[in-house]
Design a protein around this motif. Structure first.
Motif, PDB file in Angstrom:
ATOM      1  N   ASN A 100       0.827  -1.210   0.000  1.00 45.25           N
ATOM      2  CA  ASN A 100       0.000   0.000   0.000  1.00 45.25           C
ATOM      3  C   ASN A 100       0.864   1.266   0.000  1.00 45.25           C
ATOM      4  OD1 ASN A 100      -2.623   1.045  -0.230  1.00 45.25           O
ATOM      5  ND2 ASN A 100      -2.582   1.684   1.906  1.00 45.25           N
ATOM      6  N   ASP A 101       1.890   1.263  -0.823  1.00 45.55           N
ATOM      7  CA  ASP A 101       2.772   2.419  -0.976  1.00 45.55           C
ATOM      8  C   ASP A 101       2.133   3.356  -1.999  1.00 45.55           C
ATOM      9  OD1 ASP A 101       4.775   4.266  -1.534  1.00 45.55           O
ATOM     10  OD2 ASP A 101       6.372   2.757  -1.388  1.00 45.55           O
ATOM     11  N   VAL A 102       1.269   4.211  -1.503  1.00 52.11           N
ATOM     12  CA  VAL A 102       0.462   5.074  -2.369  1.00 52.11           C
ATOM     13  C   VAL A 102       1.343   6.012  -3.192  1.00 52.11           C
ATOM     14  CG1 VAL A 102      -1.359   6.828  -2.401  1.00 52.11           C
ATOM     15  CG2 VAL A 102      -1.528   4.873  -0.847  1.00 52.11           C
ATOM     16  N   ALA A 103       2.457   6.450  -2.647  1.00 53.18           N
ATOM     17  CA  ALA A 103       3.333   7.360  -3.388  1.00 53.18           C
ATOM     18  C   ALA A 103       3.886   6.693  -4.644  1.00 53.18           C
ATOM     19  CB  ALA A 103       4.471   7.845  -2.494  1.00 53.18           C
ATOM     20  N   VAL A 104       4.319   5.453  -4.535  1.00 50.09           N
ATOM     21  CA  VAL A 104       4.845   4.753  -5.711  1.00 50.09           C
ATOM     22  C   VAL A 104       3.710   4.438  -6.678  1.00 50.09           C
ATOM     23  CG1 VAL A 104       5.974   2.638  -6.527  1.00 50.09           C
ATOM     24  CG2 VAL A 104       6.873   3.847  -4.531  1.00 50.09           C
ATOM     25  N   LEU A 105       2.560   4.011  -6.169  1.00 50.93           N
ATOM     26  CA  LEU A 105       1.423   3.749  -7.047  1.00 50.93           C
ATOM     27  C   LEU A 105       1.033   5.011  -7.808  1.00 50.93           C
ATOM     28  CD1 LEU A 105      -0.668   1.503  -4.663  1.00 50.93           C
ATOM     29  CD2 LEU A 105       0.620   0.761  -6.677  1.00 50.93           C
ATOM     30  N   ALA A 106       1.051   6.151  -7.134  1.00 51.65           N
ATOM     31  CA  ALA A 106       0.729   7.428  -7.783  1.00 51.65           C
ATOM     32  C   ALA A 106       1.746   7.754  -8.866  1.00 51.65           C
ATOM     33  CB  ALA A 106       0.681   8.541  -6.747  1.00 51.65           C
ATOM     34  N   GLU A 107       2.998   7.471  -8.593  1.00 49.43           N
ATOM     35  CA  GLU A 107       4.048   7.739  -9.573  1.00 49.43           C
ATOM     36  C   GLU A 107       3.881   6.893 -10.832  1.00 49.43           C
ATOM     37  OE1 GLU A 107       8.675   6.500 -10.088  1.00 49.43           O
ATOM     38  OE2 GLU A 107       8.024   7.036  -8.064  1.00 49.43           O
ATOM     39  N   LEU A 108       3.443   5.645 -10.667  1.00 45.28           N
ATOM     40  CA  LEU A 108       3.413   4.710 -11.785  1.00 45.28           C
ATOM     41  C   LEU A 108       2.163   4.813 -12.660  1.00 45.28           C
ATOM     42  CD1 LEU A 108       5.075   1.610 -10.120  1.00 45.28           C
ATOM     43  CD2 LEU A 108       6.078   3.232 -11.734  1.00 45.28           C
ATOM     44  N   PHE A 109       1.163   5.583 -12.233  1.00 43.21           N
ATOM     45  CA  PHE A 109       0.016   5.847 -13.099  1.00 43.21           C
ATOM     46  C   PHE A 109       0.250   7.168 -13.827  1.00 43.21           C
ATOM     47  CE2 PHE A 109      -2.260   2.519 -10.988  1.00 43.21           C
ATOM     48  CZ  PHE A 109      -3.262   2.153 -11.866  1.00 43.21           C
ATOM     49  N   TRP A 110      -0.170   7.221 -15.092  1.00 40.47           N
ATOM     50  CA  TRP A 110      -0.070   8.450 -15.871  1.00 40.47           C
ATOM     51  C   TRP A 110      -0.980   9.492 -15.244  1.00 40.47           C
ATOM     52  CZ3 TRP A 110      -2.982   9.348 -21.016  1.00 40.47           C
ATOM     53  CH2 TRP A 110      -2.517  10.504 -21.647  1.00 40.47           C
ATOM     54  N   ARG A 133      -7.355  11.154 -18.713  1.00 42.24           N
ATOM     55  CA  ARG A 133      -7.735  10.047 -19.597  1.00 42.24           C
ATOM     56  C   ARG A 133      -7.299   8.680 -19.070  1.00 42.24           C
ATOM     57  NH1 ARG A 133      -5.112  13.085 -24.583  1.00 42.24           N
ATOM     58  NH2 ARG A 133      -3.794  13.620 -22.822  1.00 42.24           N
ATOM     59  N   THR A 134      -6.584   8.651 -17.966  1.00 43.63           N
ATOM     60  CA  THR A 134      -6.167   7.379 -17.371  1.00 43.63           C
ATOM     61  C   THR A 134      -7.394   6.691 -16.777  1.00 43.63           C
ATOM     62  OG1 THR A 134      -3.999   8.290 -16.891  1.00 43.63           O
ATOM     63  CG2 THR A 134      -4.630   6.312 -15.676  1.00 43.63           C
ATOM     64  N   ILE A 135      -7.484   5.377 -16.981  1.00 41.69           N
ATOM     65  CA  ILE A 135      -8.660   4.617 -16.523  1.00 41.69           C
ATOM     66  C   ILE A 135      -8.207   3.428 -15.696  1.00 41.69           C
ATOM     67  CG2 ILE A 135     -10.568   3.129 -17.297  1.00 41.69           C
ATOM     68  CD1 ILE A 135     -10.778   4.955 -19.761  1.00 41.69           C
ATOM     69  N   ARG A 136      -8.960   3.164 -14.621  1.00 44.38           N
ATOM     70  CA  ARG A 136      -8.762   1.946 -13.833  1.00 44.38           C
ATOM     71  C   ARG A 136     -10.137   1.387 -13.489  1.00 44.38           C
ATOM     72  NH1 ARG A 136      -9.087  -0.017  -8.823  1.00 44.38           N
ATOM     73  NH2 ARG A 136      -7.687  -1.710  -8.276  1.00 44.38           N
ATOM     74  N   GLU A 164      -9.395  10.518  -9.696  1.00 48.48           N
ATOM     75  CA  GLU A 164     -10.267   9.496  -9.110  1.00 48.48           C
ATOM     76  C   GLU A 164      -9.457   8.284  -8.648  1.00 48.48           C
ATOM     77  OE1 GLU A 164     -13.612   8.350 -11.542  1.00 48.48           O
ATOM     78  OE2 GLU A 164     -14.246  10.430 -11.814  1.00 48.48           O
ATOM     79  N   ILE A 165      -8.468   7.898  -9.436  1.00 47.03           N
ATOM     80  CA  ILE A 165      -7.635   6.752  -9.064  1.00 47.03           C
ATOM     81  C   ILE A 165      -6.879   7.055  -7.775  1.00 47.03           C
ATOM     82  CG2 ILE A 165      -5.666   5.322  -9.768  1.00 47.03           C
ATOM     83  CD1 ILE A 165      -6.653   5.853 -12.716  1.00 47.03           C
ATOM     84  N   MET A 166      -6.334   8.236  -7.657  1.00 50.17           N
ATOM     85  CA  MET A 166      -5.570   8.588  -6.462  1.00 50.17           C
ATOM     86  C   MET A 166      -6.481   8.728  -5.232  1.00 50.17           C
ATOM     87  SD  MET A 166      -2.507   8.301  -7.290  1.00 50.17           S
ATOM     88  CE  MET A 166      -3.038   7.055  -8.458  1.00 50.17           C
ATOM     89  N   ALA A 220      -3.953   2.512 -18.527  1.00 48.69           N
ATOM     90  CA  ALA A 220      -5.245   1.846 -18.370  1.00 48.69           C
ATOM     91  C   ALA A 220      -5.019   0.562 -17.596  1.00 48.69           C
ATOM     92  CB  ALA A 220      -5.874   1.532 -19.726  1.00 48.69           C
ATOM     93  N   ALA A 221      -5.969   0.240 -16.703  1.00 53.38           N
ATOM     94  CA  ALA A 221      -5.841  -0.967 -15.886  1.00 53.38           C
ATOM     95  C   ALA A 221      -7.220  -1.543 -15.598  1.00 53.38           C
ATOM     96  CB  ALA A 221      -5.129  -0.640 -14.575  1.00 53.38           C
ATOM     97  N   HIS A 222      -7.231  -2.838 -15.357  1.00 47.46           N
ATOM     98  CA  HIS A 222      -8.469  -3.544 -15.028  1.00 47.46           C
ATOM     99  C   HIS A 222      -8.140  -4.651 -14.032  1.00 47.46           C
ATOM    100  CE1 HIS A 222     -11.514  -6.745 -15.668  1.00 47.46           C
ATOM    101  NE2 HIS A 222     -12.315  -5.713 -15.626  1.00 47.46           N
TER     102      HIS A 222
END
Length: 125
Positions: free
Chosen positions: A26-36, A40-43, A55-57, A115-117
């Motif tokens: 649950n390292d939100v900082a790294v997850l935030a870095e790795l999403f564009w 237009r980014t979708i999850r 919304e993703i963050m 994009a992720a699912h």
């Protein structure tokens, strides 16, 4: 266009591994870095539909940080040229089988998920 250039596969594999480690920790900082960082980014998640980086963050920031451990079962990373890749994996979390797909693009700041699912198989499926 060349598929699976070894050095590109290695780069995306490393980015995917970094994402996986951040996800279960649950390292939100790294997850935030790795999403564009783009609207237009979708999850699409197991229980949520998220359009846009904001919304993703917001989801990541409010997600419980326990019970995130999982075992990857089969991961397939395919690259197309130098700047585009897909990463698909199946996983086991608490005896539930899940699926995850990600589209990765090389941006000026590095590899990013655009994009992720994530979904789970029906019991017995």
């Amino acid at each position: 266009m060349q598929t699976d250039i070894p050095e590109v596969v290695a780069e995306v594999t490393a980015a995917f591994a970094r994402y996986e480690q951040a996800l279960v920790a649950n390292d939100v900082a790294v997850l935030a870095e790795l999403f564009w960082d783009d609207p237009r980014t979708i999850r699409y998640g197991a229980t949520e539909i998220l359009h846009g980086y904001a919304e993703i963050m917001a989801f990541r920031a409010s997600r419980p940080s326990v019970g995130l451990e999982r075992t990857l079962l089969r991961t397939v990373i395919t690259t197309h040229g130098q700047d585009f890749a897909t990463a698909n994996t199946t996983f086991d979390r608490n005896s539930r089988i899940g699926r995850q797909s990600q589209t990765w693009v090389r941006r000026p700041e590095g590899w990013r998920v655009v994009a992720a699912h994530v979904s789970f198989m029906a019991p017995g499926g």
